[in-house]
Design an enzyme around this catalytic site. Sequence first.
Site, PDB file in Angstrom:
ATOM      1  N   HIS A  80       0.855  -1.181   0.000  1.00 46.80           N
ATOM      2  CA  HIS A  80       0.000   0.000   0.000  1.00 46.80           C
ATOM      3  C   HIS A  80       0.897   1.240   0.000  1.00 46.80           C
ATOM      4  CE1 HIS A  80      -3.316   2.686   0.796  1.00 46.80           C
ATOM      5  NE2 HIS A  80      -2.689   3.159   1.856  1.00 46.80           N
ATOM      6  N   LYS A 120      -0.455  10.955   1.204  1.00 49.54           N
ATOM      7  CA  LYS A 120       0.418  10.404   0.162  1.00 49.54           C
ATOM      8  C   LYS A 120      -0.048  10.811  -1.235  1.00 49.54           C
ATOM      9  CE  LYS A 120      -0.266   6.169   1.528  1.00 49.54           C
ATOM     10  NZ  LYS A 120      -1.110   6.447   2.713  1.00 49.54           N
ATOM     11  N   ASP A 139      -2.054   3.902  -4.493  1.00 50.22           N
ATOM     12  CA  ASP A 139      -2.787   2.967  -3.643  1.00 50.22           C
ATOM     13  C   ASP A 139      -2.124   1.594  -3.600  1.00 50.22           C
ATOM     14  OD1 ASP A 139      -4.754   2.153  -1.849  1.00 50.22           O
ATOM     15  OD2 ASP A 139      -6.010   1.359  -3.463  1.00 50.22           O
TER      16      ASP A 139
END
Length: 310
Positions: free
Chosen positions: A141, A162, A180
């Site tokens: 992730h 992020k 992702d």
Amino acid sequence: MLKKVTVQNIVETFSLKVLAGEKHLNKTITQSNVHRPGLEFVGYFDFFPTERIQILGTKEITYLHMLSKEERKTRIGNIVHYHPPCFIVNSEEEGLTYLTHHCTEEEIPLLITNHKESSTDFIEKLRLYLSKELAPQLSIHGVCMNVSGIGILLRGNSGVGKSETAHTLIGRGHRLVADDIVVLKKIGLQALLGTHDKKTKEFLALRSIGLLNVVRLYGSKAFQEETRIALDIKLTKWEKDDLNNELDQEFHFTEYMGVKIPSVEIQVQPGRDVAGLIEAAVHNWILKKQGYSAAEEFMSRIESEIENSD
């Protein structure tokens, strides 16, 4: 996790024509190396890599054409007996009836290229494709970016920023690789390749905005298929007492599939230019790889000033 590659994948990726074995294109390929039969044509099979794709270039096909019908039948029959996953011919299609017959009988796919490049060039492309597809891989992730030509991973807890940071970096001319879900592939002993999982290709998810296609919004320069990972950057929430102000911050390391990647932690708070700090971390890493240390130069200046004042 190892990805499965079939002969069908090879056909589609390299636009190959199927001459025989159409019903057996689901055969699995497990080796990234390929093989050009040479010694096998003269009966030496002690080290024949039967699990590899067999490549027949102009040299091999010309040799086979020179043989008598019976001799050719014996030489080809000896090789197809071992049932390699497939044969790929990089030569003219004319005169391959005998090879088509043998492959049909043994249920081995026989493929042919468009013959627009040398066998050496085709083999190099095929090996590169197989080495990437068959590489050990791991999904994590995070976000993967290419910043100033350097591949980085952005990690951190959900909601730390992020994807928003990635969006800012794209606006500064850097490239998104994956958001992702980042797929890491181990290429060689000490190299990691970062890429997307195909489903999320070109997409960036931003809270309060939704899903963005960065290529549609910002053009093809905003996206890159893959990048070699050089830096692992962890974004964490701001902790006042945790802030490190040392002159020279040593890299820690994060390990993925046995490959150690230099790691940096950057604290996030409203108003802090996290994208700018990431750019600084990347450029500083480049300088360190070149043997330069700002802290060493600074200390050298201090020592020089002290000596001159004595």
